[in-house]
Design an enzyme around this catalytic site. Structure first.
Site, PDB file in Angstrom:
ATOM      1  N   ASP A 111      -6.753  -7.340   6.658  1.00 22.49           N
ATOM      2  CA  ASP A 111      -5.484  -7.569   7.335  1.00 22.49           C
ATOM      3  C   ASP A 111      -4.381  -7.853   6.316  1.00 22.49           C
ATOM      4  O   ASP A 111      -4.482  -7.464   5.146  1.00 22.49           O
ATOM      5  CB  ASP A 111      -5.653  -8.741   8.311  1.00 22.49           C
ATOM      6  CG  ASP A 111      -4.905  -8.529   9.612  1.00 22.49           C
ATOM      7  OD1 ASP A 111      -3.671  -8.316   9.567  1.00 22.49           O
ATOM      8  OD2 ASP A 111      -5.541  -8.580  10.667  1.00 22.49           O
ATOM      9  N   HIS A 189       0.376 -11.420  10.906  1.00 23.41           N
ATOM     10  CA  HIS A 189      -0.666 -10.727  11.661  1.00 23.41           C
ATOM     11  C   HIS A 189      -2.055 -11.232  11.283  1.00 23.41           C
ATOM     12  O   HIS A 189      -2.897 -11.512  12.161  1.00 23.41           O
ATOM     13  CB  HIS A 189      -0.540  -9.219  11.414  1.00 23.41           C
ATOM     14  CG  HIS A 189      -1.373  -8.363  12.324  1.00 23.41           C
ATOM     15  ND1 HIS A 189      -2.688  -8.075  12.070  1.00 23.41           N
ATOM     16  CD2 HIS A 189      -1.061  -7.719  13.479  1.00 23.41           C
ATOM     17  CE1 HIS A 189      -3.167  -7.282  13.019  1.00 23.41           C
ATOM     18  NE2 HIS A 189      -2.195  -7.042  13.886  1.00 23.41           N
ATOM     19  N   SER A 340      -5.010  -5.560  18.633  1.00 25.15           N
ATOM     20  CA  SER A 340      -5.258  -6.319  17.400  1.00 25.15           C
ATOM     21  C   SER A 340      -5.805  -7.699  17.707  1.00 25.15           C
ATOM     22  O   SER A 340      -6.577  -8.271  16.927  1.00 25.15           O
ATOM     23  CB  SER A 340      -3.966  -6.468  16.588  1.00 25.15           C
ATOM     24  OG  SER A 340      -3.653  -5.298  15.901  1.00 25.15           O
TER      25      SER A 340
END
Length: 680
Positions: A111, A189, A340
């Site tokens: 990520d 994220h 996600s």
């Protein structure tokens, strides 16, 4: 030549070249050992239909009451995070309490990195690696400029502020405005995904693998490096991949095949285009569980999210993916929308399954996860994730009987006589097992001792306990082992680096990079105008074939023995290698031995499309040191290798391959596992 992509395997390389791919392939297709090339890809985490609703629900993260999480720790988190509706939908707390599991092992996340100082996560965070900068550590805070304003969010914060296309973070308005740019389109994220894994499995360790920048872009080559790193260096048990690409990649499949073969559970998001389409890695269903998104409340958990991709070719299960409350950089919290944030629910579930069965495989994990809640929408795989029946299927139903599982790492070691080998033995309780397990070690060779410390492990019903297995051998005073042949370009561990250099020299000569130091190039980034190519090299064939005129017909290139010296009664492993890949139907290599002291099969077959195959050499007792010539023939070429069979020497550990059996006993329960020891 930039560097290797597959870690210690040394068969996959990243190179840059001004040539078009077709021209480069034309140059390399005649090089023995060259298999294929693939153009690097640039991926993006940003995009799709997962737009944060406007206006945001002001009550979404309003309950900031501190809750101790996990129970028994000193860490606190917002109640809006710990007891959010999505956790109830997949039965996080029920699964944890009924099966006495809160997650074990290591979960890697490929990520944007993580906030390493987040108060909720830092207790279980491992350092990880930043592949975008080629340096240890995986902090996504490094993507922010110096002097960036640090938001301070307390119980007086006014409410959630939309930051980018995939998050709604509780930040002060000025910081939200700074982050709401393309440069930070995916900032946070990784921290958000890690927070969801932690919500499900709060005692599992988290391994951040930073392969994406704050704008959401990342190179496929860095993702490949992250997968191999997770397996080899990070010792991960689960890999989460909250990204997708629409173009297939042979090397991505190869990397995930490698992870699968070593027992890792891999999970990927199904994508946010709201379409029935093929995306990778979710479509690689023999290696990966693809995850779609459904609503996050009991009223909406049966409804596919409008942004979620669907289709059983990419979806194994669905999980909540709307208004998921999770961690955010600056020790803050955020709400997220998208597949996600569905995938890490399944990855966290993988860590819970690992707590019940420490040696669980990808297929076993996928089979357990398929015990899901049925969904009316088509194309949603096996249904919506439900952790209770998933764990129940593994435990044998009804919570299962108290028991434990065992595993050992590494599975094999090679040492010289007189050296010591150590192994880590792991014992994981299942269904609240809290008894004492007593360990014994059998199968140690002559002149060696095997011990387990501590020899008794008392389990607490939840956490994995470890012990150290020590195998101490003694040096042989009567036997002098011959040196390994220096000229052999074989695939023995001690030759791996020399072989890799030989392959590199071939490529460097072709690409005009001769004379540049390998170590200095490893950190170089390719020029923007250069094509980036991943070269897959078959290391065993480097230098094969005769000069000029192409590789010619397939023929035997080498025959090797490992170890090259054994004590009578022990076995050795032989390997035959061709000068190119075996043709259709395979290649049958004739084998023979010139002495009854060592026996080999009459032939061994190299499978079509492969370059090598192994066989077992058996030996008998001898009175004196006996050299035996093992001969292989194929394609008009004959090769030989010598095996020295030694008598048992006094006061030392004989050479050979041994299996150690480690047995744990607790009452009427007994479980065993084995490790291999090769003594040279």
């Amino acid at each position: 030549m930039v560097g290797t992509l597959d870690g210690s395997l040394g068969q996959l390389f990243l190179v840059t070249t001004p040539l078009p791919l077709a021209n480069l392939l034309g140059l390399l297709n005649g090089v023995a050992g060259f298999v294929d090339a693939e153009v690097d890809q640039v991926l993006s985490l940003v995009g799709g239909l997962n737009v944060v609703p406007t206006p945001l629900d002001p009550t979404l993260m309003s309950d900031r009451t501190p809750m101790v999480y996990p129970a028994g720790s000193t860490t606190t988190a917002w109640n809006s995070y710990v007891n959010q509706p999505a956790a109830g939908v997949v039965e996080v707390q029920t699964a944890q309490s009924d099966f006495h599991v809160t997650g074990t092992g290591i979960v890697g996340d490929i990520d944007t990195g993580v906030d390493p100082n987040h108060s909720v996560l830092k207790g279980v965070l491992l350092p990880g690696y930043d592949f975008t900068r080629n340096q240890p550590g995986a902090s996504e805070m490094n993507d922010l400029p110096s002097g960036f304003p640090t938001p301070s969010c307390t119980t007086t914060c006014s409410g959630p502020a939309q930051v980018n296309q995939s998050t709604a973070a509780v930040l002060d308005q000025s910081t939200a405005a700074v982050l709401d740019t393309q440069q930070y389109a995916a900032f946070g994220h990784g921290t958000m995904v890690m927070g969801i894994i932690h919500l499900v499995a709060p005692t599992a360790e988290l391994l951040p693998l930073k392969s994406f920048k704050s704008d959401g872009t990342g190179n496929l080559s860095d993702i490949l490096r992250a997968i191999y790193y997770a397996v080899q260096e990070g010792k991960a048990n689960v890999i989460n991949m909250s990204f997708d690409l629409k173009t297939s990649s042979t090397e991505l499949k190869n990397a995930l095949d490698y992870a699968n073969q070593l027992g890792l559970t891999c999970v990927a998001s199904a994508g946010n285009d709201g379409a029935q389409e093929i995306v990778y890695p979710a479509a690689l269903q023999t290696d990966v569980m693809g995850v779609a998104s459904v609503g996050s409340t009991t009223a909406t958990d049966g409804t596919r999210s409008s942004f979620s991709n669907y289709g059983n070719s990419v979806v194994w299960v669905a999980a909540p993916g709307e208004q998921i409350v999770t961690t955010y950089p600056f020790s803050a919290y955020a709400a997220g929308w998208g597949t996600s944030f569905s995938a890490p629910f399944v990855s966290g579930g993988g860590a819970l399954l690992h707590a019940l069965r420490s040696a669980i495989t990808e297929s076993e994990s996928a089979t357990a996860t398929a015990n899901a809640a049925p969904l009316t929408p088509t194309g949603m795989g096996h249904g919506r994730l439900d952790l209770v029946p998933a764990l129940q299927s593994l435990a044998g139903g009804g919570g299962g009987n108290p028991d434990y599982t065992v595993s050992v790492s590494p599975l094999s070691q090679t040492i010289a006589a007189g050296q010591t080998a150590t192994f880590t033995l792991s014992t994981a309780p299942a269904n609240g097992f809290n008894q004492t397990v007593t360990w014994s070690c059998m199968g140690a060779p002559a002149g060696a001792t095997c011990s387990v410390s501590p020899s008794m492990l008392t389990l607490d019903g939840t956490h994995t306990a470890t012990a150290t297995v020590t195998l101490t051998t003694t040096a042989r005073s009567m036997v002098s082992l011959p040196n390994l042949p220096r000229a052999s370009p074989l695939r023995l561990p001690s030759y791996a680096w020399a072989l890799r250099l030989a392959c590199v020299v071939v490529l460097a000569a072709l690409l005009g990079f001769c004379g540049q130091k390998w170590s200095s190039e490893l950190r170089l980034r390719p020029a923007k105008t250069a094509a980036v190519v991943a070269l897959s090299l078959c290391a065993c064939s480097c230098g094969g074939g005769s000069g000029g005129g192409g590789p010619g017909p397939p023929a035997l290139y080498s025959i090797t023995l490992n170890p090259s010296t054994v004590t009578g009664g022990a076995t050795a492993t032989g390997e035959v290698t061709l000068n190119q890949l075996a043709p259709n139907g395979g290649a049958s290599i004739s084998l023979s031995s010139n002495s009854a002291a060592a026996t080999v099969p009459a032939s061994v077959t190299v499978t079509a499309g492969e370059a090598s195959a192994t066989f077992t050499v058996g030996t008998g007792s001898v009175a004196t040191s006996t050299p035996v010539t093992i001969t292989g023939s194929y394609g008009g070429v004959t090769k030989t290798s010598t095996l020295t069979v030694m008598p048992v020497s006094s006061g030392g550990t004989p050479a050979g391959t041994y299996s150690l059996t480690l047995t744990g006993t607790s009452g009427n329960l007994s479980h065993s596992t084995t490790v291999q020891l090769i003594v040279n």
